[in-house]
Motif scaffolding. Structure first.
Motif: not given
Length: 386
Positions: A58-78
């Motif tokens: 909350n203090i930095i308005h972010a989340f943390s979690c474990t993901l794959r280094p090549d996570t496909k989330l990075r390639g999604i617009s927005g």
């Protein structure tokens, strides 16, 4: 950003994460997006079990979690900014022998370790003992059963396993807590501020290692629980934007952050978070009052304190001598507790007062300010003058 779609994808990605997964921090482009996503996450956790593994920073308005280094989330617009989490370590230069005995310099049946004596804490205990000042020690946890700490500990948190108490499985956190606020009832050692309250925040594992996201979660917990001081006896070489953001937000909410400079013996560099200007940055000295060979030094240092062969509490009710800028930082946190018990002050007022009231180290006659040695008597006087 379509929040529902993002959280569905996040659930799937966490499910695909196996041994190759690494911790990541997810930043949002705006506070509005963060709060909207936080609200949706709360609603969807019961339906999508993997979302329960997402930690809110909350203090930095972010989340943390474990993901794959090549996570496909990075390639999604927005989609928000996703950065890999970073490791960070406690600042301990050297460990000497563990002992169950008390050292010399007895006060009645109590031991006053040399560092506490050298900073002059016993001289001001008739004026301040740190009464009711609350200190978050973000470290390896604490030995709840140590006789010298039982009266100094309050509620804490284990960020590695939230269902467990923040028990120390390394020793570093117990040692730090003892220097700050040990207060054995009849025997044992006495810390700098024996009536201050330590809140153990376990962010580091048995090897003295943590992730930046764990540190941020620890800072968040300290701020949320309205602690006065945050002791951070650890560091890293590289700048981290998320860590700086957490430090800044804690600073602007009136929290005094004290951090160790590092143990590489470098003359012109200081580790993070001690390098951030909002932090009270601490270097270490020897028993002879000289800068310790292992201590980092430089213009970012605010003050020096005892850090060589410091005697303090240890696991299983024992005692140990450790060397490092971590130990020096604990002395400074203790003196700040003495100051705050005299008068409420802002982090900037504390930092300026400490810099103003140091002794020794620098050669007199120099027009340029240089950091000096911690002195409790002068610090108390400076607090009264604020």
């Amino acid at each position: 950003m379509d929040i529902a779609t993002f959280l569905h994808l996040l659930h799937e990605e966490i499910g695909l994460t196996k041994r190759s997964g690494k911790k990541h921090i997810i930043h949002f482009s705006s506070a509005k997006d963060y709060y909207a996503c936080k609200s949706a996450l709360k609603r969807m956790k019961s339906q999508f079990v993997n979302l329960s593994k997402v930690r809110d920073l909350n203090i930095i308005h972010a989340f943390s979690c474990t993901l794959r280094p090549d996570t496909k989330l990075r390639g999604i617009s927005g989609v928000p900014i996703i950065e890999e989490d970073t490791k960070i370590s406690v600042h301990q230069a050297m460990s000497n022998k563990t002992t169950s005995r008390r050292s010399s310099n007895l006060s009645g049946y109590h031991t006053i370790p040399w560092g506490i004596d050298q900073v002059g804490a016993p001289e001001v205990w008739n004026k301040s003992v740190g009464q009711n000042i609350r200190i978050g020690v973000i470290d390896t946890g604490i030995d709840y059963n140590h006789p010298d700490l039982r009266n100094s500990i309050s509620r804490g948190i284990n960020l590695l396993n939230r269902s467990m108490l923040p028990y120390d499985d390394n020793g570093h956190g117990t040692h730090i807590a003892g220097t700050i606020a040990a207060a054995g009832r009849h025997t044992g050692i006495v810390g700098v501020a024996p009536r201050a309250i330590v809140h153990p925040v376990k962010a580091f594992d048995y090897a003295g290692s943590a992730y930046v996201s764990d540190i941020i979660a620890g800072i968040d917990w300290c701020v949320h629980n309205d602690l006065d001081i945050i002791n951070m006896s650890f560091g890293m070489k590289t700048y981290n934007r998320s860590l700086e953001q957490a430090v800044l937000n804690a600073y602007y909410r009136g929290k005094v952050i004290v951090a160790s400079s590092g143990n590489d013996g470098k003359k012109k560099t200081v580790d993070y978070p001690a390098r951030f200007p909002q932090v009270v940055s601490v270097g270490a000295t020897t028993r002879l009052g000289k800068i310790a060979p292992f201590s980092n030094r430089g213009k970012q240092i605010d003050i020096y304190a005892p850090g060589e062969r410091v005697y303090s509490s240890w696991l299983n009710g024992k005692y140990n001598e450790l060397s490092g800028t971590s130990m020096a930082t604990a002395h400074v946190s203790g003196v700040i507790a003495l100051m705050l018990s005299i008068k409420p002050m802002s982090p900037l007022q504390i930092k300026n007062a400490l810099r103003r009231c140091t002794t020794g180290l620098s050669k007199r006659g120099s027009t340029r300010w240089k950091p000096g040695h911690l002195n409790a008597r002068r610090a108390i006087r400076a607090a009264r003058q604020v």
